[in-house]
Structure formats: structure tokens, C-alpha cells
Design a protein around this motif. Structure first.
Motif, mmCIF file in Angstrom:
data_model
loop_
_atom_site.group_PDB
_atom_site.id
_atom_site.type_symbol
_atom_site.label_atom_id
_atom_site.label_comp_id
_atom_site.label_asym_id
_atom_site.label_seq_id
_atom_site.Cartn_x
_atom_site.Cartn_y
_atom_site.Cartn_z
ATOM 1 N N GLU A 191 -5.821 9.857 -5.718
ATOM 2 C CA GLU A 191 -4.500 9.397 -5.327
ATOM 3 C C GLU A 191 -3.770 8.783 -6.528
ATOM 4 O O GLU A 191 -4.371 8.128 -7.377
ATOM 5 C CB GLU A 191 -4.607 8.367 -4.199
ATOM 6 N N SER A 217 4.549 1.774 -1.021
ATOM 7 C CA SER A 217 3.813 2.343 -2.148
ATOM 8 C C SER A 217 4.721 2.443 -3.360
ATOM 9 O O SER A 217 5.940 2.225 -3.287
ATOM 10 C CB SER A 217 3.274 3.724 -1.777
ATOM 11 N N GLY A 218 4.105 2.807 -4.488
ATOM 12 C CA GLY A 218 4.888 2.994 -5.692
ATOM 13 C C GLY A 218 5.860 4.149 -5.577
ATOM 14 O O GLY A 218 6.985 4.085 -6.082
ATOM 15 N N GLN A 228 4.327 4.271 -10.698
ATOM 16 C CA GLN A 228 5.072 3.057 -11.016
ATOM 17 C C GLN A 228 6.506 3.356 -11.466
ATOM 18 O O GLN A 228 7.404 2.556 -11.239
ATOM 19 C CB GLN A 228 4.340 2.273 -12.117
ATOM 20 N N ASP A 268 -0.777 6.237 -7.828
ATOM 21 C CA ASP A 268 0.151 5.138 -7.534
ATOM 22 C C ASP A 268 1.227 5.171 -8.611
ATOM 23 O O ASP A 268 1.028 4.701 -9.732
ATOM 24 C CB ASP A 268 -0.583 3.798 -7.528
#
Length: 418
Positions: free
Chosen positions: A131, A83-84, A135, A133
Motif C-alpha cells: 500500500e 488518507s494521504g 504525501q 501512503d
């Protein structure tokens, strides 16, 4: 690759000195002679033994791996999620910092400031599930506190400046130093030690200032203005003699007496510094051997359990609370865990015995053990089996293995049409 033309290969070529991507980029305001986003400690802690203690603890804490993981039905670690969040913590946190660099920045700033904010800068938010994410993320300094928000001083990589932004608390990881009472309280041991160290520096500067601290007793009473003027002239004359002499020698009259005051300083500052340093070491769970790298495995284990683990756990718990949704936490499907290498402090002489016990008791496979000690995995299928190689297989296991092989041959024969 063979289908690429010569023109396509030319278009993909890039040189750092000949190409510009994008071309013509102009930075208004110029650049910096130092890295602007680098963590800088407070002036009270800089250039003292405190900075060395903080750096040592932050380096050891940053050496522990933090992963975004998936859990099984029993709440145990199953696999690492690509994941990120996991990428920011381990690979690249932002354009300037690696994952480990960001973790070091986070722990060092937390020890120095007491409370820091880890801010997700670039985020893709799923409106349906909530959720995030992540970066990129950065470490910021908390400037002001509000009931539901917090004002953070954060480095903006677009402008190259540190800016203050107000963010909601539920989107920012606010990590507090577990040793706040010892390190960051105004009357804490570390702050007392810092003040004593600065006081000792002032005394050292006074001692090394080149002053003689002399009292000249003149053979007459200095009360009238004329006598005072005469005494000042006499003092100036002696100063000129000392300043102009190659070896710092001057002469006086036989009726004058000189008393020197710059005798050795007898005070309790050095004893106080030593006492506070030993107290700080004991309260933080570190020893001089840890600082100079000569501590044995027992001392290091105690240090990691009493000092490093609470610091890393504070960060991990806050990541879990802020960067995972309530559904992810309640269902126990995902979590954020930290992992410490158990073989890092193991001497080479004990590796063989540990490997034998771990494989014999079916705790680790041979390939897992080879990976732990830095060897390439074996291609033998038995190396991935979790079994004791010192015990012969039972008849039932042997028959079952033969049956599996026979079934495989029958399946191959049916596929070939035999």
C-alpha cells in the motif's frame, strides 16, 4: 496554556519579516517573475477560443469532489478515509497547489495534451502490503513511452526546475482524454478549428497593416531600364506624399490612373470558423449558453452527463487502478469515487419541495438536508432520525421507545446504588 512560561511563548512567536526558518536560506540561480509550476497551454491553443473552452470544462470537472472511500460488504460507499491520497485530492496536493488546484491543473493539461501523468512525488510504501501512503503529487507531461516505463517532465519543488524522470507505469496515473479523437488528433475538429483561427488572425493582420494596395498606370510603356527607374521614382514620390501628408492625401498627373485593390475580403474562412465552432460544441456536448453562464438546469445536466462525467471518470478509474492495491480492489473494501452535488443546479423555489420528498420518503435526515442547503445541523435528536415525521409512530414503536427509556433509568439507578 496557563502553564506556559513567558520564555516559551517568546520562543513560539514567529514573524514573516523578522524570522527566517531556516535562517540564511540562499536560492542559487535567482527566482522567477512568474509561477514556474503553473500549467501553460500549447501555442496552438493559446489566445484562441479553444483556451476558453478548455478552461470552462476543466473548471467544471475540478468542481466535482473525488474521495478515497471505504465500502461496505455490498460494495457501497460507507465512509471517507482520512488518507494521504484523499488529502492530496481535496486539501493540499503539494507545496504549491491545493487539492482543487491540482485537479484543475490535471484536467486542463489532459484536455490540452491528450494524455498526462499524475505522479506521486512523496510516498511512504508499506513493503508488507504494497500500500502507498501518498504525501504529495504533481501533474507531469509525458515525453516518451516505453514498454513498462514512461518518461515524464515534472516540476521539482526542491530545485524550482522542470526535470525529466523515468518512472514505472504501475506507479504513475496515466490519464487519457476521452475526447482525444475530437480534441487532440491532428485531423480532429478542434485542431481544424485552431488552424482556421490562426489563418483568420493572419488575414486580419494583413488587413490592418495600413497598406493601400494601389496599382498606378503610367502614361508610358515600362519596358526599358530607364522607364523602370522612372516608374520606381514616381512610386516613391507618391509614397512620400502620403507619408508626409496629415490626412494621407497625394496628387497624381491627369494621365495617370490609380486602381485600389484593398476591397473587402470575400472568402470562406469566417464561415468555416463558425461551422467548425458549432461542430466542436456539438461533439463536446456544450452550448454557447454554457460558456456564458445562462444555461438552464436541463442543459447543464446534459452537459455534466455527456462531457464532465467521462472526463472525471477517466481520472478516477486510473487512480483506483494505480494507487490502490489488488487486495483492496478485489476485497472491495476501499475505492476512489467522485461525488457531484445534486442540489447545485436546484433553484431556491424547488428546495422546499425536494426537502419534503427526501425526508418524507426516508432518503435523508433533516440534518443531512440542512447541511445540503448550507444550514447548521439541529441539536434535536429527532433531526438525525431517518423517519417520516408526518406519520405517527405505531403502538409497538411507542412501547419500544418507552421500554428503552425505562431501561436507561434502571441502569442509572443501579449505577447510583439505589
Amino acid at each position: 496554556m496557563a502553564s506556559q512560561t513567558f520564555g516559551s511563548r517568546l520562543r513560539h512567536a514567529w514573524n514573516a519579516f523578522l524570522n527566517r526558518d531556516p535562517p540564511g536560506k540562499i536560492y542559487y540561480g535567482g527566482g522567477y517573475s512568474y509561477r514556474p509550476d503553473r500549467v501553460r497551454m500549447n501555442r496552438t491553443s493559446d489566445r484562441t477560443i479553444i483556451s476558453a473552452i478548455y478552461t470552462r470544462i476543466a473548471m467544471d470537472a475540478a468542481a466535482i469532489t473525488i474521495n478515497h472511500v471505504r465500502l461496505d460488504e455490498n460494495g457501497r460507499y460507507s465512509e471517507t478515509i482520512s488518507s494521504g491520497l484523499d488529502s492530496c485530492l481535496n486539501l493540499s496536493a503539494n507545496i504549491d497547489q491545493t487539492g482543487r488546484g491540482m485537479r484543475f491543473d490535471m484536467f486542463l493539461s489532459m484536455l490540452d495534451e491528450g494524455v498526462i501523468a499524475v505522479v506521486p512525488v512523496d510516498v511512504e510504501l508499506n513493503e508488507a502490503t504494497g500500500e502507498m501512503d501518498i504525501q504529495s503529487m504533481r501533474v507531469g507531461k509525458v515525453k516518451e513511452w516505453y514498454p513498462a516505463d514512461v518518461r515524464v517532465e515534472l516540476y521539482n519543488e526542491k530545485t524550482g526546475q522542470k526535470e525529466e524522470v523515468t518512472l514505472p507505469k504501475d506507479r504513475v496515473a496515466l490519464i487519457e482524454n476521452p475526447f482525444y479523437a475530437v480534441m487532440n488528433e491532428p485531423n480532429g475538429t478542434i485542431q481544424q478549428l485552431t488552424r482556421k483561427l490562426h489563418l483568420m488572425d493572419v488575414i486580419d493582420e494583413q488587413v490592418g497593416a495600413g497598406k493601400l494596395d494601389l496599382i498606378i498606370q503610367l502614361p508610358y510603356v515600362v519596358k526599358s531600364e530607364a522607364r523602370k527607374k522612372q516608374a520606381l521614382e514616381r512610386r516613391q514620390e507618391i509614397e512620400d506624399q502620403l507619408a508626409g501628408s496629415k490626412y494621407g492625401v497625394a496628387y497624381t498627373d491627369g494621365t495617370e490612373h490609380i486602381t485600389q485593390l484593398n476591397r473587402s475580403l470575400e472568402n470562406n474562412v469566417l464561415k468555416s470558423v463558425e461551422y467548425l465552432t458549432n461542430m466542436a460544441y456539438s461533439q463536446l456536448g456544450i452550448t454557447p449558453e454554457i460558456m456564458n453562464g445562462t444555461a438552464d438546469d436541463k442543459v447543464m445536466t446534459n452537459y455534466e452527463n455527456r462531457t464532465i462525467e467521462p472526463i472525471v471518470a477517466a481520472a478516477v478509474d486510473e487512480f483506483k487502478r494505480k494507487f490502490l492495491t489488488k487486495e483492496q480492489r478485489d476485497e472491495k473494501s476501499e475505492s476512489v469515487l467522485f461525488f457531484r452535488d445534486p442540489f447545485k443546479l436546484t433553484p431556491v423555489s424547488a428546495v422546499a419541495e425536494i426537502a419534503d420528498k427526501f425526508t418524507r420518503n426516508e432518503i435523508m435526515t433533516s440534518n443531512e438536508m440542512r447541511q445540503a442547503i448550507g444550514m447548521k445541523p439541529s441539536k434535536d435528536p429527532k433531526a438525525d432520525e431517518l423517519r417520516n415525521a408526518n406519520i405517527s409512530r405505531s403502538n409497538e414503536e411507542a412501547v419500544g421507545q418507552q421500554q428503552i427509556v425505562a431501561d436507561g433509568k434502571d441502569a442509572d439507578a443501579r449505577m447510583l446504588g439505589y
